[in-house]
Design an enzyme around this catalytic site. Sequence first.
Site, short mmCIF file in Angstrom:
data_model
loop_
_atom_site.label_atom_id
_atom_site.label_comp_id
_atom_site.label_asym_id
_atom_site.label_seq_id
_atom_site.Cartn_x
_atom_site.Cartn_y
_atom_site.Cartn_z
N CYS A 120 3.95 3.84 8.49
CA CYS A 120 3.00 3.01 7.75
C CYS A 120 3.66 1.88 6.97
O CYS A 120 2.98 0.96 6.52
CB CYS A 120 2.17 3.87 6.82
SG CYS A 120 1.31 5.22 7.67
N HIS A 245 -0.37 -0.43 1.62
CA HIS A 245 -0.78 0.28 2.83
C HIS A 245 -2.07 1.02 2.55
O HIS A 245 -2.23 1.64 1.50
CB HIS A 245 0.33 1.26 3.25
CG HIS A 245 -0.16 2.32 4.19
ND1 HIS A 245 -0.83 2.00 5.35
CD2 HIS A 245 -0.12 3.67 4.12
CE1 HIS A 245 -1.17 3.13 5.98
NE2 HIS A 245 -0.75 4.14 5.25
N ASN A 275 -7.27 4.34 7.95
CA ASN A 275 -5.82 4.21 7.85
C ASN A 275 -5.27 3.82 9.22
O ASN A 275 -5.21 4.63 10.13
CB ASN A 275 -5.22 5.55 7.38
CG ASN A 275 -3.71 5.51 7.24
OD1 ASN A 275 -3.03 4.68 7.85
ND2 ASN A 275 -3.16 6.43 6.47
#
Length: 319
Positions: A120, A245, A275
């Site tokens: 990520c 993020h 996500n």
Amino acid sequence: MRIEQSGPAGSRVLAFGGYQPATVLTNDELSTRVETTDEWIRSRVGIAERRIAEPEETIVDMAVEAGGKALARSGLLPADIDLVIVATCSAESPMPAHAPSVASRLGIHAPGAFDLNAACAGFAYGLGTADGLVRSGSARNVLVIGAEKMSQWVDWTDRSTCVIFADGAGAAVVTGADRPGIGPTVWGSAGELADKLVIDDRSSFIRQDGQAIFRWATGSIAPVALEACRRAGVAPNELVAIAPHQANLRIIRAIARAIGAPGALVAEDIVYAGNTSAASIPLALSRLLDEQRLPSGAPALLVGFGAGLAYAAQVVELP
């Protein structure tokens, strides 16, 4: 041996671009697959819906869409790009890398091309790498793409992960500048916690210790972000945006509070995008810029963190 730096004094982002698949998966639809509710998901991770790629839609397909938008907005031609970096942790196969195929489909002839896996944090790692290579003279113009098809690594009967992850791509074009438009990248890792978010092998799905990651992210990431501001010479109260993020809405808001930039717009793309791992930061910024919610030339803080546990942050001047 004497080596002289042949590149420019700095680099900057010319443009962002984003892409999401067409299929929307809502919380109510998920509740027919697994024991959950819209209220349960929103209260824990803040997600209302996410986008899921079709089975035949690949990481390369999504990277080409996002990269093509960023390239078109940059004012450069494909022939101007001499390096393509694709950040991803959800590759369908270990080789070949995605970047050469993405470049070819975009009409970029014979560039340097490689994939990067920092999960990520991948886009922030890619941006830092592009900045260094431009300033060293190793590249003139770099296309950096975060692209993920997380849905293919999700167990759709596991409530702890299937409500979170989604698919998409985001991209940026980086070029040389006579002064820094991308601040120093502050990065690192906490490998002792690497087992908290993993895919064990090719026949496994994502598994995570959500509570451990929450504690680590809310306690450890804000100091990294503040150090990135310090190294860039930008005070938190000068930031117009913070793009963390998009891991979890509670994590995003906790990090933003700890940074202490009350005038900054905090990206909360997770609500409607889920996500998307390495794609989440450029996808969120692309959306905010498309909506004309951010001023050109102003400083924004990018903060990536995830599996590894790897992290990176930098301040960039918005295109």
